[in-house]
Design a protein around this motif. Structure first.
Motif, PDB file in Angstrom:
ATOM      1  N   GLY A  32      13.617  17.703  72.046  1.00  0.00           N
ATOM      2  CA  GLY A  32      13.881  16.344  72.503  1.00  0.00           C
ATOM      3  C   GLY A  32      12.868  15.348  71.976  1.00  0.00           C
ATOM      4  N   ILE A  33      11.604  15.737  71.947  1.00  0.00           N
ATOM      5  CA  ILE A  33      10.568  14.852  71.408  1.00  0.00           C
ATOM      6  C   ILE A  33      10.811  14.610  69.927  1.00  0.00           C
ATOM      7  CG2 ILE A  33       8.101  14.728  70.867  1.00  0.00           C
ATOM      8  CD1 ILE A  33       7.601  16.175  73.540  1.00  0.00           C
ATOM      9  N   ASN A  34      11.165  15.656  69.198  1.00  0.00           N
ATOM     10  CA  ASN A  34      11.440  15.529  67.770  1.00  0.00           C
ATOM     11  C   ASN A  34      12.607  14.582  67.532  1.00  0.00           C
ATOM     12  OD1 ASN A  34      11.416  15.948  65.035  1.00  0.00           O
ATOM     13  ND2 ASN A  34      12.495  17.896  65.118  1.00  0.00           N
ATOM     14  N   VAL A  35      13.664  14.722  68.304  1.00  0.00           N
ATOM     15  CA  VAL A  35      14.833  13.847  68.151  1.00  0.00           C
ATOM     16  C   VAL A  35      14.463  12.399  68.472  1.00  0.00           C
ATOM     17  CG1 VAL A  35      17.101  13.314  69.124  1.00  0.00           C
ATOM     18  CG2 VAL A  35      16.524  15.663  68.534  1.00  0.00           C
ATOM     19  N   ALA A  36      13.684  12.180  69.526  1.00  0.00           N
ATOM     20  CA  ALA A  36      13.283  10.817  69.885  1.00  0.00           C
ATOM     21  C   ALA A  36      12.437  10.185  68.785  1.00  0.00           C
ATOM     22  CB  ALA A  36      12.511  10.837  71.206  1.00  0.00           C
ATOM     23  N   ILE A  37      11.536  10.944  68.208  1.00  0.00           N
ATOM     24  CA  ILE A  37      10.705  10.424  67.117  1.00  0.00           C
ATOM     25  C   ILE A  37      11.559  10.086  65.913  1.00  0.00           C
ATOM     26  CG2 ILE A  37       8.914  11.068  65.453  1.00  0.00           C
ATOM     27  CD1 ILE A  37       7.554  12.621  67.739  1.00  0.00           C
ATOM     28  N   ASP A  42      14.048   6.199  62.286  1.00  0.00           N
ATOM     29  CA  ASP A  42      15.266   5.699  61.650  1.00  0.00           C
ATOM     30  C   ASP A  42      15.501   4.232  62.006  1.00  0.00           C
ATOM     31  OD1 ASP A  42      15.754   8.068  60.397  1.00  0.00           O
ATOM     32  OD2 ASP A  42      17.248   8.762  61.854  1.00  0.00           O
ATOM     33  N   GLY A  43      15.231   3.849  63.242  1.00  0.00           N
ATOM     34  CA  GLY A  43      15.386   2.455  63.644  1.00  0.00           C
ATOM     35  C   GLY A  43      14.423   1.544  62.907  1.00  0.00           C
ATOM     36  N   ILE A  44      13.183   1.974  62.765  1.00  0.00           N
ATOM     37  CA  ILE A  44      12.191   1.178  62.039  1.00  0.00           C
ATOM     38  C   ILE A  44      12.587   1.032  60.575  1.00  0.00           C
ATOM     39  CG2 ILE A  44       9.796   1.173  61.221  1.00  0.00           C
ATOM     40  CD1 ILE A  44       9.084   2.556  63.917  1.00  0.00           C
ATOM     41  N   LEU A  45      13.006   2.132  59.958  1.00  0.00           N
ATOM     42  CA  LEU A  45      13.394   2.073  58.547  1.00  0.00           C
ATOM     43  C   LEU A  45      14.631   1.203  58.347  1.00  0.00           C
ATOM     44  CD1 LEU A  45      12.781   5.762  57.417  1.00  0.00           C
ATOM     45  CD2 LEU A  45      11.372   3.745  56.981  1.00  0.00           C
ATOM     46  N   ALA A  46      15.586   1.269  59.264  1.00  0.00           N
ATOM     47  CA  ALA A  46      16.793   0.448  59.147  1.00  0.00           C
ATOM     48  C   ALA A  46      16.439  -1.029  59.288  1.00  0.00           C
ATOM     49  CB  ALA A  46      17.810   0.857  60.207  1.00  0.00           C
ATOM     50  N   ALA A  47      15.525  -1.356  60.193  1.00  0.00           N
ATOM     51  CA  ALA A  47      15.110  -2.753  60.356  1.00  0.00           C
ATOM     52  C   ALA A  47      14.412  -3.255  59.103  1.00  0.00           C
ATOM     53  CB  ALA A  47      14.190  -2.884  61.571  1.00  0.00           C
ATOM     54  N   ARG A  48      13.575  -2.434  58.516  1.00  0.00           N
ATOM     55  CA  ARG A  48      12.902  -2.837  57.278  1.00  0.00           C
ATOM     56  C   ARG A  48      13.907  -3.008  56.149  1.00  0.00           C
ATOM     57  NH1 ARG A  48       7.369   0.739  56.875  1.00  0.00           N
ATOM     58  NH2 ARG A  48       6.318  -0.208  58.657  1.00  0.00           N
ATOM     59  N   ARG A  49      14.887  -2.104  56.089  1.00  0.00           N
ATOM     60  CA  ARG A  49      15.902  -2.185  55.043  1.00  0.00           C
ATOM     61  C   ARG A  49      16.723  -3.471  55.181  1.00  0.00           C
ATOM     62  NH1 ARG A  49      18.885   2.089  56.269  1.00  0.00           N
ATOM     63  NH2 ARG A  49      17.186   3.426  55.592  1.00  0.00           N
ATOM     64  N   ARG A  50      17.110  -3.816  56.413  1.00  0.00           N
ATOM     65  CA  ARG A  50      17.858  -5.059  56.638  1.00  0.00           C
ATOM     66  C   ARG A  50      17.020  -6.276  56.271  1.00  0.00           C
ATOM     67  NH1 ARG A  50      19.615  -2.327  61.367  1.00  0.00           N
ATOM     68  NH2 ARG A  50      17.977  -3.377  62.549  1.00  0.00           N
ATOM     69  N   LYS A  51      15.758  -6.245  56.631  1.00  0.00           N
ATOM     70  CA  LYS A  51      14.872  -7.367  56.325  1.00  0.00           C
ATOM     71  C   LYS A  51      14.711  -7.511  54.813  1.00  0.00           C
ATOM     72  CE  LYS A  51      10.204  -9.022  57.317  1.00  0.00           C
ATOM     73  NZ  LYS A  51       8.946  -8.684  57.965  1.00  0.00           N
ATOM     74  N   ARG A  52      14.544  -6.410  54.113  1.00  0.00           N
ATOM     75  CA  ARG A  52      14.370  -6.441  52.676  1.00  0.00           C
ATOM     76  C   ARG A  52      15.638  -6.947  51.993  1.00  0.00           C
ATOM     77  NH1 ARG A  52      14.442  -1.162  50.564  1.00  0.00           N
ATOM     78  NH2 ARG A  52      13.074  -0.673  52.288  1.00  0.00           N
TER      79      ARG A  52
END
Length: 66
Positions: A32-37, A42-52
């Motif tokens: 569960g900890i691994n999945v949450a991390i 993935d959320g951080i990378l997607a936000a950076r990708r959208r911003k870029r």
């Protein structure tokens, strides 16, 4: 049946359940900890990708020949 057998019948399934639940928790909590991390990353990378994409219009390797 004496008192020892009754006590054994009542306590052994309980402790087997406690041990089984403990083993299950030891296995499931790290998963569960691994999945949450991974979801957070993935959320951080997607936000950076959208911003870029919003700022740069795509990746720097997209070169138009026209």
């Amino acid at each position: 049946m004496d008192n020892g057998a009754i006590l054994f019948m009542l306590t052994v399934p309980f402790w087997a359940g406690v041990i089984g639940a403990g083993i299950l928790l030891v296995v499931l909590i790290p998963i569960g900890i691994n999945v949450a991390i991974r979801i957070a990353i993935d959320g951080i990378l997607a936000a950076r990708r959208r911003k870029r994409e919003r700022i740069g219009g795509g990746s720097s390797q997209d070169i138009s020949l026209l």
